[in-house]
Scaffold this motif. Structure first.
Motif, PDB file in Angstrom:
ATOM      1  N   LEU A  69       0.824  -1.200   0.000  1.00  0.00           N
ATOM      2  CA  LEU A  69       0.000   0.000   0.000  1.00  0.00           C
ATOM      3  C   LEU A  69       0.865   1.259   0.000  1.00  0.00           C
ATOM      4  O   LEU A  69       1.653   1.482   0.923  1.00  0.00           O
ATOM      5  CB  LEU A  69      -0.915  -0.002   1.222  1.00  0.00           C
ATOM      6  CG  LEU A  69      -1.942  -1.144   1.274  1.00  0.00           C
ATOM      7  CD1 LEU A  69      -2.628  -1.183   2.626  1.00  0.00           C
ATOM      8  CD2 LEU A  69      -2.958  -1.006   0.153  1.00  0.00           C
ATOM      9  N   SER A  70       0.699   2.074  -1.017  1.00  0.00           N
ATOM     10  CA  SER A  70       1.442   3.331  -1.104  1.00  0.00           C
ATOM     11  C   SER A  70       0.737   4.403  -0.289  1.00  0.00           C
ATOM     12  O   SER A  70      -0.473   4.311  -0.015  1.00  0.00           O
ATOM     13  CB  SER A  70       1.545   3.783  -2.564  1.00  0.00           C
ATOM     14  OG  SER A  70       0.262   4.142  -3.071  1.00  0.00           O
ATOM     15  N   GLU A  71       1.464   5.424   0.093  1.00  0.00           N
ATOM     16  CA  GLU A  71       0.851   6.564   0.753  1.00  0.00           C
ATOM     17  C   GLU A  71       0.135   7.451  -0.260  1.00  0.00           C
ATOM     18  O   GLU A  71      -0.914   8.021   0.017  1.00  0.00           O
ATOM     19  CB  GLU A  71       1.922   7.339   1.516  1.00  0.00           C
ATOM     20  CG  GLU A  71       2.526   6.523   2.652  1.00  0.00           C
ATOM     21  CD  GLU A  71       3.724   7.194   3.304  1.00  0.00           C
ATOM     22  OE1 GLU A  71       4.317   8.092   2.680  1.00  0.00           O
ATOM     23  OE2 GLU A  71       4.066   6.810   4.440  1.00  0.00           O
ATOM     24  N   THR A  72       0.684   7.516  -1.467  1.00  0.00           N
ATOM     25  CA  THR A  72       0.096   8.352  -2.511  1.00  0.00           C
ATOM     26  C   THR A  72      -1.299   7.890  -2.914  1.00  0.00           C
ATOM     27  O   THR A  72      -2.202   8.709  -3.129  1.00  0.00           O
ATOM     28  CB  THR A  72       1.010   8.365  -3.749  1.00  0.00           C
ATOM     29  OG1 THR A  72       2.280   8.904  -3.397  1.00  0.00           O
ATOM     30  CG2 THR A  72       0.401   9.176  -4.884  1.00  0.00           C
ATOM     31  N   ALA A  73      -1.486   6.581  -3.022  1.00  0.00           N
ATOM     32  CA  ALA A  73      -2.750   6.041  -3.550  1.00  0.00           C
ATOM     33  C   ALA A  73      -3.451   5.146  -2.537  1.00  0.00           C
ATOM     34  O   ALA A  73      -4.185   4.228  -2.907  1.00  0.00           O
ATOM     35  CB  ALA A  73      -2.475   5.267  -4.835  1.00  0.00           C
ATOM     36  N   MET A  74      -3.262   5.426  -1.260  1.00  0.00           N
ATOM     37  CA  MET A  74      -3.820   4.567  -0.212  1.00  0.00           C
ATOM     38  C   MET A  74      -5.335   4.386  -0.343  1.00  0.00           C
ATOM     39  O   MET A  74      -5.856   3.275  -0.203  1.00  0.00           O
ATOM     40  CB  MET A  74      -3.490   5.149   1.164  1.00  0.00           C
ATOM     41  CG  MET A  74      -4.044   4.360   2.336  1.00  0.00           C
ATOM     42  SD  MET A  74      -3.147   2.837   2.640  1.00  0.00           S
ATOM     43  CE  MET A  74      -1.623   3.496   3.360  1.00  0.00           C
ATOM     44  N   ARG A  75      -6.053   5.462  -0.635  1.00  0.00           N
ATOM     45  CA  ARG A  75      -7.511   5.351  -0.661  1.00  0.00           C
ATOM     46  C   ARG A  75      -8.016   4.427  -1.770  1.00  0.00           C
ATOM     47  O   ARG A  75      -8.769   3.484  -1.482  1.00  0.00           O
ATOM     48  CB  ARG A  75      -8.149   6.736  -0.777  1.00  0.00           C
ATOM     49  CG  ARG A  75      -9.662   6.699  -0.759  1.00  0.00           C
ATOM     50  CD  ARG A  75     -10.261   8.098  -0.704  1.00  0.00           C
ATOM     51  NE  ARG A  75     -11.720   8.069  -0.744  1.00  0.00           N
ATOM     52  CZ  ARG A  75     -12.490   9.132  -0.672  1.00  0.00           C
ATOM     53  NH1 ARG A  75     -11.943  10.337  -0.536  1.00  0.00           N
ATOM     54  NH2 ARG A  75     -13.800   9.027  -0.717  1.00  0.00           N
ATOM     55  N   PRO A  76      -7.647   4.649  -3.045  1.00  0.00           N
ATOM     56  CA  PRO A  76      -8.154   3.733  -4.080  1.00  0.00           C
ATOM     57  C   PRO A  76      -7.607   2.314  -3.931  1.00  0.00           C
ATOM     58  O   PRO A  76      -8.323   1.344  -4.214  1.00  0.00           O
ATOM     59  CB  PRO A  76      -7.698   4.377  -5.394  1.00  0.00           C
ATOM     60  CG  PRO A  76      -6.612   5.326  -5.014  1.00  0.00           C
ATOM     61  CD  PRO A  76      -6.929   5.785  -3.640  1.00  0.00           C
ATOM     62  N   GLU A  77      -6.366   2.175  -3.479  1.00  0.00           N
ATOM     63  CA  GLU A  77      -5.838   0.835  -3.249  1.00  0.00           C
ATOM     64  C   GLU A  77      -6.608   0.146  -2.121  1.00  0.00           C
ATOM     65  O   GLU A  77      -6.900  -1.055  -2.189  1.00  0.00           O
ATOM     66  CB  GLU A  77      -4.346   0.918  -2.899  1.00  0.00           C
ATOM     67  CG  GLU A  77      -3.468   1.342  -4.076  1.00  0.00           C
ATOM     68  CD  GLU A  77      -2.052   1.682  -3.676  1.00  0.00           C
ATOM     69  OE1 GLU A  77      -1.246   2.000  -4.560  1.00  0.00           O
ATOM     70  OE2 GLU A  77      -1.733   1.635  -2.462  1.00  0.00           O
ATOM     71  N   GLY A  78      -6.947   0.913  -1.094  1.00  0.00           N
ATOM     72  CA  GLY A  78      -7.712   0.364   0.010  1.00  0.00           C
ATOM     73  C   GLY A  78      -9.104  -0.072  -0.402  1.00  0.00           C
ATOM     74  O   GLY A  78      -9.656  -1.044   0.151  1.00  0.00           O
TER      75      GLY A  78
END
Length: 358
Positions: free
Chosen positions: A270-279
């Motif tokens: 999980l990246s910090e940049t794209a945490m929401r869509p990855e989550g």
């Protein structure tokens, strides 16, 4: 795949995985006074485009380095297998002004990497830099310059600490191109963070493996973490003879998610940049019944509610500095899965430490 009837105890692989925090610090100390490293930083300043070349794990390292360099410096970068250089050079776009090539090989003996370096240096007259863990290697004879990290080399076949250490070396070279002196402080921070929790991490992952049996392994990431997750998938394939597939996280929804079932282990970087869509993808795969492993620097509650195993680093560093430590849990997952199945991760089935061709 059935396991051998008489499993052999692994001696080296686990120790090498667990040694990474100390190994990273030792490598950074070496680089602080390494004349070849300093020369490489100066030479690469003239590069308008960088081509990273490798085979196997070193190809995924090349892809990871290309992503880190592109993010850090803004320069054009790409990565291709050494075999493409040898078989389809006309497709490799080698006629680029001020192109510099970085050839990566842990042993410095991999035939395709050495032959590619020879072709690029002596036939195409391109500037070449070798990255390896072997001093005075065969690769160094065919590159204009070579940097070696002997402290990161392994006795086992599978690349673990050599991959992460060479990735940090290449990341530090990228940092040197910004005009500032490259600082090992981020490596020190991730080494300290990982070192303080790696034993507990190892125990948690061993326990997770003991409780589950999986038919499929999926590895998901975006951005600079995608090439790292490709290496993660290779680790469980090499060490446990398990079938694993890497995908871009959001792409997994476009068809591949059809395989998700209770026997599917999905590991998310999980990246910090794209945490929401990855989550959002993570939560959706949990609803489909998959078992979820998440590797994150710091995970929000929305992630915590949907995971079966959460690994956090919890350190204050730039996102790119997380690429190397994120790989460690995946190495441990591969190791313990292999041991559970009765394999010896020190000596993976059908593999040799170096691929040398006639």
């Amino acid at each position: 795949m059935s396991a051998p009837s008489t499993p052999i105890r692994s001696v080296h692989t686990l120790a090498e995985i667990l040694s990474q925090p100390e190994t990273w610090i030792a490598c950074q100390r070496q680089l602080a006074s390494d004349s070849a490293f300093k020369s490489a930083a100066v030479r690469l300043a003239a590069a308008k485009e960088l081509l990273f070349v490798g085979c196997g794990s070193s190809l995924y390292l090349a892809e990871s380095a290309a992503a880190a360099w592109r993010s850090t410096t803004g320069r054009r970068t790409r990565a291709i297998p050494a075999s493409e250089i040898l078989l389809f050079p006309n497709l490799c776009q080698l006629d680029v002004a001020d192109l510099h090539v970085v050839v990566i090989s842990r042993s410095g003996k991999t035939s395709e990497a050495v032959r590619a370096a020879d072709f690029l240096t002596n036939k195409r007259h391109l500037a070449t830099l070798g990255i390896t863990c072997a001093v005075d290697s065969e690769l160094s004879k065919f590159c204009d310059l070579a940097v070696a990290l002997p402290a990161a080399d392994e006795k086992s076949m599978v690349m673990t600490r050599s991959f992460t250490s060479m990735l940090q070396l290449l990341g530090r070279l990228a940092e040197s191109q910004r005009g500032d002196s490259p600082s090992p402080s981020n490596v020190g921070k991730v080494s300290a963070a990982l070192g303080s929790r790696i034993q507990a991490m190892n125990e948690r992952i061993e326990s997770f493996v003991a409780k589950h049996v999986f038919a499929d392994y999926i590895y998901l990431a975006q951005g600079p973490f995608f090439p790292v997750v490709r290496e993660a998938a290779l680790k469980i394939t090499e060490m446990s003879c398990s079938y694993a597939q890497p995908y871009h996280t959001l792409e997994f929804r476009h068809g591949p998610k059809s395989i998700v079932a209770p026997e599917t282990c999905l590991t998310f970087f999980l990246s910090e940049t794209a945490m929401r869509p990855e989550g959002e993808v993570l939560a959706a795969m949990k609803q489909l019944g998959g078992k979820i492993v998440a590797v994150s620097n710091r995970a929000p509650d929305s992630i915590r509610r949907s995971v079966d195993l959460l690994i956090e680093l919890e350190t204050d560093v730039p996102e790119l500095a997380l690429m190397a430590p994120f790989l460690v849990p995946a190495q441990l997952l591969g190791f313990h899965t292999g041991v559970k199945k009765g394999f010896n991760p020190d000596e993976p089935k059908n593999l040799s430490r170096v691929v040398i061709l006639d």
